[in-house]
Design a protein around this motif. Structure first.
Motif, PDB file in Angstrom:
ATOM      1  N   ALA A 142       7.721  -3.349   2.009  1.00 16.41           N
ATOM      2  CA  ALA A 142       8.155  -2.468   0.918  1.00 16.41           C
ATOM      3  C   ALA A 142       9.668  -2.490   0.758  1.00 16.41           C
ATOM      4  N   GLU A 143      10.375  -2.586   1.862  1.00 12.44           N
ATOM      5  CA  GLU A 143      11.843  -2.581   1.810  1.00 12.44           C
ATOM      6  C   GLU A 143      12.361  -3.778   1.002  1.00 12.44           C
ATOM      7  N   THR A 144      11.744  -4.921   1.166  1.00  6.93           N
ATOM      8  CA  THR A 144      12.133  -6.110   0.414  1.00  6.93           C
ATOM      9  C   THR A 144      11.909  -5.886  -1.087  1.00  6.93           C
ATOM     10  N   ILE A 145      10.778  -5.303  -1.418  1.00 10.01           N
ATOM     11  CA  ILE A 145      10.425  -5.043  -2.816  1.00 10.01           C
ATOM     12  C   ILE A 145      11.375  -4.012  -3.422  1.00 10.01           C
ATOM     13  N   VAL A 146      11.596  -2.921  -2.709  1.00  9.33           N
ATOM     14  CA  VAL A 146      12.455  -1.841  -3.208  1.00  9.33           C
ATOM     15  C   VAL A 146      13.889  -2.328  -3.380  1.00  9.33           C
ATOM     16  N   THR A 147      14.387  -3.070  -2.408  1.00  8.30           N
ATOM     17  CA  THR A 147      15.764  -3.584  -2.494  1.00  8.30           C
ATOM     18  C   THR A 147      15.927  -4.482  -3.713  1.00  8.30           C
ATOM     19  N   ALA A 148      14.974  -5.372  -3.943  1.00 12.69           N
ATOM     20  CA  ALA A 148      15.055  -6.274  -5.101  1.00 12.69           C
ATOM     21  C   ALA A 148      15.028  -5.486  -6.406  1.00 12.69           C
ATOM     22  N   GLU A 149      14.179  -4.482  -6.481  1.00 18.08           N
ATOM     23  CA  GLU A 149      14.087  -3.681  -7.704  1.00 18.08           C
ATOM     24  C   GLU A 149      15.345  -2.835  -7.897  1.00 18.08           C
ATOM     25  N   GLN A 150      15.901  -2.308  -6.825  1.00 19.37           N
ATOM     26  CA  GLN A 150      17.152  -1.561  -6.938  1.00 19.37           C
ATOM     27  C   GLN A 150      18.272  -2.466  -7.444  1.00 19.37           C
ATOM     28  N   GLU A 151      18.342  -3.676  -6.934  1.00 22.28           N
ATOM     29  CA  GLU A 151      19.357  -4.626  -7.403  1.00 22.28           C
ATOM     30  C   GLU A 151      19.194  -4.888  -8.896  1.00 22.28           C
ATOM     31  N   ARG A 152      17.957  -5.059  -9.343  1.00 26.02           N
ATOM     32  CA  ARG A 152      17.694  -5.297 -10.760  1.00 26.02           C
ATOM     33  C   ARG A 152      18.129  -4.096 -11.596  1.00 26.02           C
ATOM     34  N   PRO A 166       0.791  -1.234   0.000  1.00 27.10           N
ATOM     35  CA  PRO A 166       0.000   0.000   0.000  1.00 27.10           C
ATOM     36  C   PRO A 166       0.825   1.289   0.000  1.00 27.10           C
ATOM     37  N   LEU A 167       2.146   1.191   0.158  1.00 19.62           N
ATOM     38  CA  LEU A 167       2.967   2.394   0.208  1.00 19.62           C
ATOM     39  C   LEU A 167       3.384   2.842  -1.184  1.00 19.62           C
ATOM     40  N   SER A 168       3.309   4.156  -1.408  1.00 15.60           N
ATOM     41  CA  SER A 168       3.949   4.728  -2.585  1.00 15.60           C
ATOM     42  C   SER A 168       5.438   4.841  -2.261  1.00 15.60           C
ATOM     43  N   LEU A 169       6.254   5.096  -3.257  1.00 16.86           N
ATOM     44  CA  LEU A 169       7.676   5.249  -3.004  1.00 16.86           C
ATOM     45  C   LEU A 169       7.933   6.449  -2.095  1.00 16.86           C
ATOM     46  N   GLY A 170       7.207   7.530  -2.292  1.00 20.05           N
ATOM     47  CA  GLY A 170       7.368   8.710  -1.434  1.00 20.05           C
ATOM     48  C   GLY A 170       7.058   8.401   0.023  1.00 20.05           C
ATOM     49  N   ARG A 171       5.977   7.694   0.266  1.00 18.72           N
ATOM     50  CA  ARG A 171       5.623   7.325   1.637  1.00 18.72           C
ATOM     51  C   ARG A 171       6.658   6.370   2.235  1.00 18.72           C
ATOM     52  N   PHE A 172       7.130   5.433   1.426  1.00 19.99           N
ATOM     53  CA  PHE A 172       8.173   4.513   1.869  1.00 19.99           C
ATOM     54  C   PHE A 172       9.406   5.289   2.322  1.00 19.99           C
ATOM     55  N   LEU A 173       9.847   6.247   1.511  1.00 14.64           N
ATOM     56  CA  LEU A 173      11.047   7.021   1.840  1.00 14.64           C
ATOM     57  C   LEU A 173      10.868   7.814   3.127  1.00 14.64           C
ATOM     58  N   SER A 209      15.289  15.444   4.271  1.00 16.02           N
ATOM     59  CA  SER A 209      15.609  14.153   3.640  1.00 16.02           C
ATOM     60  C   SER A 209      14.939  14.006   2.278  1.00 16.02           C
ATOM     61  N   GLN A 210      13.779  14.625   2.112  1.00 14.97           N
ATOM     62  CA  GLN A 210      13.030  14.478   0.865  1.00 14.97           C
ATOM     63  C   GLN A 210      13.231  15.653  -0.088  1.00 14.97           C
ATOM     64  N   GLY A 211      13.921  16.697   0.380  1.00 11.20           N
ATOM     65  CA  GLY A 211      14.130  17.871  -0.464  1.00 11.20           C
ATOM     66  C   GLY A 211      12.839  18.623  -0.734  1.00 11.20           C
ATOM     67  N   ILE A 212      11.967  18.690   0.289  1.00  8.21           N
ATOM     68  CA  ILE A 212      10.683  19.381   0.143  1.00  8.21           C
ATOM     69  C   ILE A 212      10.574  20.468   1.207  1.00  8.21           C
ATOM     70  N   THR A 213       9.578  21.326   1.077  1.00  9.25           N
ATOM     71  CA  THR A 213       9.382  22.397   2.044  1.00  9.25           C
ATOM     72  C   THR A 213       8.823  21.844   3.349  1.00  9.25           C
ATOM     73  N   VAL A 228      11.894   8.381   9.028  1.00  8.56           N
ATOM     74  CA  VAL A 228      11.418   8.494  10.412  1.00  8.56           C
ATOM     75  C   VAL A 228      11.955   7.328  11.242  1.00  8.56           C
ATOM     76  N   ARG A 229      11.887   6.132  10.702  1.00  8.61           N
ATOM     77  CA  ARG A 229      12.389   4.963  11.421  1.00  8.61           C
ATOM     78  C   ARG A 229      13.882   5.087  11.728  1.00  8.61           C
ATOM     79  N   ASP A 230      14.646   5.607  10.800  1.00 10.87           N
ATOM     80  CA  ASP A 230      16.103   5.620  10.915  1.00 10.87           C
ATOM     81  C   ASP A 230      16.672   6.881  11.555  1.00 10.87           C
ATOM     82  N   THR A 231      15.823   7.854  11.880  1.00  7.95           N
ATOM     83  CA  THR A 231      16.286   9.120  12.449  1.00  7.95           C
ATOM     84  C   THR A 231      15.852   9.226  13.900  1.00  7.95           C
ATOM     85  N   ARG A 232      16.828   9.298  14.777  1.00  8.31           N
ATOM     86  CA  ARG A 232      16.535   9.428  16.214  1.00  8.31           C
ATOM     87  C   ARG A 232      15.814  10.752  16.466  1.00  8.31           C
TER      88      ARG A 232
END
Length: 155
Positions: free
Chosen positions: A107-117, A33-40, A59-63, A45-49
């Motif tokens: 989503a991370e599994t899907i994105v990682t596989a597609e990035q590898e491809r 259900p995540l778009s790439l933007g939502r995934f990022l 991180s997203q280069g947005i306002t 958020v998960r990785d930033t204390r």
């Protein structure tokens, strides 16, 4: 003959759009259900204390306004928690909910596989060179560098 900057720019932007669309399609085709933007954003958020909206925007280069609206939607959809900061009541600390973590992991599994491809055609040396080139372009696009370059041009 060296490639001109206009051709490089067109190739860079075109590649970025095709890569983005490929990752979006992979997520959609897998039923995530995540778009790439939502995934990022969720990954940031998960990785930033003690993540705040400011870190999401950077991180997203947005306002800040765009980040705030995006965070509001993720919160509304039950993917993010918003908690007042104990040390600064004006600040909101963001955390990923359990539902957000579940979607993010899938989503991370899907994105990682597609990035590898997508990067499979590049050798390790080409990947290193490409990463260095992108870093140089990112550094050159820093607003502080534009101001410094403009000042040097006036001198």
């Amino acid at each position: 003959m060296a490639t001109n900057t206009s051709s490089l720019f067109t190739a860079l932007v075109g590649a970025e759009l095709r890569v983005w669309n490929s990752l979006e399609a992979a997520l959609t085709e897998a039923g995530n259900p995540l778009s790439l933007g939502r995934f990022l954003v969720l990954r940031t958020v998960r990785d930033t204390r003690a993540c705040r909206i400011q870190e999401v925007a950077e991180s997203q280069g947005i306002t800040l306004g765009a980040a705030s609206r995006l965070v509001d939607r993720l919160h509304r959809d039950g993917l993010l928690h918003r908690t007042p900061c104990e040390h600064d009541r004006r600040a909101i600390i963001l955390t990923v909910t359990d539902a957000g973590i579940d979607h993010l992991a899938s989503a991370e599994t899907i994105v990682t596989a597609e990035q590898e491809r997508l990067f499979a055609p590049l050798s390790p040396n080409q990947r290193d060179s490409f990463a260095r080139a992108l870093t140089l372009i990112a550094e050159a696009s820093n607003p502080a560098r534009r101001v410094t370059s403009a000042r040097r041009g006036r001198a």
